[in-house]
Design an enzyme around this catalytic site. Structure first.
Site, PDB file in Angstrom:
ATOM      1  N   HIS A 103       0.953  -1.541  -0.054  1.00  0.00           N
ATOM      2  CA  HIS A 103       0.151  -0.245   0.275  1.00  0.00           C
ATOM      3  C   HIS A 103       0.532   1.689  -0.219  1.00  0.00           C
ATOM      4  O   HIS A 103       1.855   1.255   0.043  1.00  0.00           O
ATOM      5  CB  HIS A 103      -0.832  -0.116   1.696  1.00  0.00           C
ATOM      6  CG  HIS A 103      -1.910  -0.895   1.816  1.00  0.00           C
ATOM      7  ND1 HIS A 103      -1.034  -2.273   2.552  1.00  0.00           N
ATOM      8  CD2 HIS A 103      -3.339  -1.088   1.177  1.00  0.00           C
ATOM      9  CE1 HIS A 103      -2.329  -3.026   2.566  1.00  0.00           C
ATOM     10  NE2 HIS A 103      -3.538  -2.299   1.591  1.00  0.00           N
ATOM     11  N   ASP A 106       2.083   2.078   3.800  1.00  0.00           N
ATOM     12  CA  ASP A 106       3.181   0.953   4.682  1.00  0.00           C
ATOM     13  C   ASP A 106       4.652   1.943   4.051  1.00  0.00           C
ATOM     14  O   ASP A 106       5.473   1.223   4.424  1.00  0.00           O
ATOM     15  CB  ASP A 106       3.228  -0.070   3.902  1.00  0.00           C
ATOM     16  CG  ASP A 106       1.579  -0.653   2.981  1.00  0.00           C
ATOM     17  OD1 ASP A 106       0.751  -0.788   4.412  1.00  0.00           O
ATOM     18  OD2 ASP A 106       1.815  -1.926   2.422  1.00  0.00           O
ATOM     19  N   ASP A 309     -10.963 -12.362  10.385  1.00  0.00           N
ATOM     20  CA  ASP A 309      -9.574 -12.131   9.616  1.00  0.00           C
ATOM     21  C   ASP A 309      -8.097 -12.030  10.300  1.00  0.00           C
ATOM     22  O   ASP A 309      -7.575 -11.241  10.482  1.00  0.00           O
ATOM     23  CB  ASP A 309      -9.862 -10.508   8.691  1.00  0.00           C
ATOM     24  CG  ASP A 309      -9.127 -11.083   7.407  1.00  0.00           C
ATOM     25  OD1 ASP A 309      -8.395 -11.638   6.956  1.00  0.00           O
ATOM     26  OD2 ASP A 309      -8.110 -10.195   6.846  1.00  0.00           O
ATOM     27  N   ASP A 341      -0.866 -12.391   1.852  1.00  0.00           N
ATOM     28  CA  ASP A 341      -1.422 -11.749   2.947  1.00  0.00           C
ATOM     29  C   ASP A 341      -1.721 -12.074   4.424  1.00  0.00           C
ATOM     30  O   ASP A 341      -3.094 -12.476   4.414  1.00  0.00           O
ATOM     31  CB  ASP A 341      -2.085 -10.975   2.116  1.00  0.00           C
ATOM     32  CG  ASP A 341      -3.415  -9.472   2.803  1.00  0.00           C
ATOM     33  OD1 ASP A 341      -2.656  -9.154   3.670  1.00  0.00           O
ATOM     34  OD2 ASP A 341      -4.031  -9.238   2.660  1.00  0.00           O
TER      35      ASP A 341
HETATM   36  C1  XLS Z   1      -7.460  -6.693   4.042  1.00  0.00           C
HETATM   37  C2  XLS Z   1      -7.236  -7.056   3.151  1.00  0.00           C
HETATM   38  C3  XLS Z   1      -5.799  -6.109   2.854  1.00  0.00           C
HETATM   39  C4  XLS Z   1      -6.022  -6.162   1.009  1.00  0.00           C
HETATM   40  C5  XLS Z   1      -5.163  -5.299   0.822  1.00  0.00           C
HETATM   41  O1  XLS Z   1      -8.147  -7.369   4.665  1.00  0.00           O
HETATM   42  O2  XLS Z   1      -6.841  -8.485   2.327  1.00  0.00           O
HETATM   43  O3  XLS Z   1      -4.679  -6.234   3.171  1.00  0.00           O
HETATM   44  O4  XLS Z   1      -5.400  -7.558   0.788  1.00  0.00           O
HETATM   45  O5  XLS Z   1      -5.236  -3.454   0.809  1.00  0.00           O
HETATM   46 NI    NI Z   2      -5.776  -8.837   0.771  1.00  0.00          NI
HETATM   47 NI    NI Z   3      -7.303  -9.759   4.526  1.00  0.00          NI
END
Ligand code: XLS
Ligand code: NI
Ligand code: NI
Length: 442
Positions: A103, A106, A309, A341
């Site tokens: 991002h 980041d 998540d 991720d």
């Molecule tokens: C959040 C998302 C984020 C995206 C990128 O839950 O997974 O990390 O992958 O913005």
């Molecule tokens: Ni993601």
């Molecule tokens: Ni995510």
């Protein structure tokens, strides 16, 4: 390698084979090994995310970060960000990861004004260019963080405040430019706070219209600057909002169709988002793939006992086998990749944990790829599917599929026949056993 090493005790991770006990070696990921006519490296296109791996601190709602990151001085200075970028590339190199993703916020600190943020971003991008050239590591995708800053409390493109829409547009414009400068192969839109907590205060139709307008502007701008990377939308059903607009693959594709955007977007599917939506990852991949919209995956996993998540590293061979099976079924990931991720747990606070986590998950996907290819070669699954649907290959089934008959002919057909022909078994257990057989053998 860089002059100053942040990980002096870690070598470039090498493939040693399944019998190896070395925690700093690959047991399954053998980049040049050929599977279904392509190297593992080209199938998997592994990518490491900047946010969890280099900005994650291990903070949770009950306490601050725990992570020990000796190279990071904890400041929001551009110099610290540039130094961190150099460390990041050492990790990418040592893990033999061909790609990374970020991002805007980041990689570079937010400035006091939008102009200041742009400037910081450019200054860090200079280092990213240098490091990409030094290492050959490439950018899988860039994206913009339009959810952390309090200005985005009501969303970005779907905010009730038009100024916020404008700010978000400016931010995405810049993030697209930097992604283009770095040769990024895709650009991702994850909804962030695009959704709502309560319908009483929300004009959903208007917000969706705005989101579509935003995407059309992004498509136009890509054309204007000649950015040819693939646009991807990342579905997620909830978190941070109760109702995220891009809730799952089906909702995203419906939205894209309704607003005439199908030609410009594919999907970036994330395992833990699929499960939060009440689907499996293989369901999401198969659904998208069938509509030509499989773009890339965010590889992680949730926890069966936790409903949020958790972004854990996937190590479950069933999950990685299923994921790779359906990716192979739909012809691979194209310009996408297997993007981690995922974050180490708060208790795994040492730098070396960043290596264990990635090595383990790279291995799990590599093994999943091999098992999936073996299952495909066996044709066991394909054979059962073919047999289950054989009534459609000729006779009445073929006529229905060709669209040449309607209710009246079908009634006449069934009146004459009187009853359907016997059904055949679904063979679910046989197929589950078959998957186990290949997990044992590969
Ligand atoms: C959040 C998302 C984020 C995206 C990128 O839950 O997974 O990390 O992958 O913005
Ligand atoms: Ni993601
Ligand atoms: Ni995510």
């Amino acid at each position: 390698m860089p002059e100053m090493s942040a990980f002096p005790d870690v070598p470039v991770i090498q493939y040693e084979g399944p019998q190896s006990d070395n925690p700093l070696a690959f047991r399954w990921y053998n980049p040049d090994e050929i599977v279904e006519g392509k190297t593992m490296k080209d199938h998997l296109r592994f990518s490491i995310v900047y946010w969890h791996t280099f900005r994650g601190t291990g903070a949770d709602p009950f306490g601050p970060g725990t992570a020990d990151r000796p190279w990071d001085d904890g400041s929001e200075s551009v110099e610290n960000a540039q130094n961190r970028a150099r460390v990041a590339f050492e990790l990418f190199e040592k893990l033999q990861a061909p790609y990374y993703a970020f991002h805007d916020r980041d990689v570079a600190p937010e400035g006091a004004t939008l102009a200041g943020s742009h400037q910081n971003f450019d200054a860090v991008a200079d280092v990213l260019v240098e490091e990409q050239q030094r290492t050959g590591v490439k950018l899988l995708w860039g994206t913009a963080n339009m959810f952390s800053n309090p200005r985005f409390m009501h969303g970005a493109a779907t905010s009730c405040n038009a100024d916020v829409f404008a700010y978000a547009a400016a931010q995405v414009k810049k993030a697209m430019e930097v992604t283009q400068r770095l040769g990024g192969e895709n650009y991702v839109f994850w909804g962030g706070r695009e959704g709502y907590q309560n319908l009483y205060n929300t004009d959903m139709k208007r917000e969706l219209d705005h989101l579509a307008a935003f995407f059309h502007m992004a498509v136009d701008y890509a054309k204007e600057i000649g950015f040819t990377g693939q646009f991807l939308i990342e579905p997620k059903p909830k978190e941070p909002t109760k109702h995220q607009y891009d809730s799952d693959a089906a909702a995203c594709l419906n939205f894209l169709r309704a607003y005439d955007l199908m030609d410009h977007f594919k999907l970036n599917l994330e395992t833990n988002h699929a499960t939060l939506a009440g689907h499996t990852m293989m369901h999401e991949i198969d659904y998208s793939g069938a509509q030509g919209a499989l773009g890339s995956i965010d590889a992680n996993t949730g926890d069966m006992l936790l409903g949020w998540d958790t972004d854990q590293f996937a190590t479950d061979y069933y999950l990685t086998t299923q994921t790779m099976y359906y990716i192979l079924k739909h012809g691979g990931l194209g310009s996408g990749g297997v993007n981690f991720d995922a974050k180490v747990r708060r208790e795994s606070f040492e730098p070396i944990d960043l290596f264990h986590s990635h090595i383990g998950s790279m291995d799990a996907f590599a093994k999943g790829l091999k098992v999936a290819a073996a299952i495909r070669a066996d044709q066991g699954i394909g054979g059962v599917i073919k047999q289950r649907y054989q009534s459609w290959d000729s006779g009445i089934g073929a006529e229905i599929e060709s669209g040449s008959i309607g209710f009246a002919q079908l009634e006449a057909y069934m009146l004459e026949k009187g009853e359907v022909e016997a059904n055949s078994s679904g063979r679910q257990e046989l197929l589950e056993n078959l998957v186990n057989r290949y997990l044992d053998r590969v």
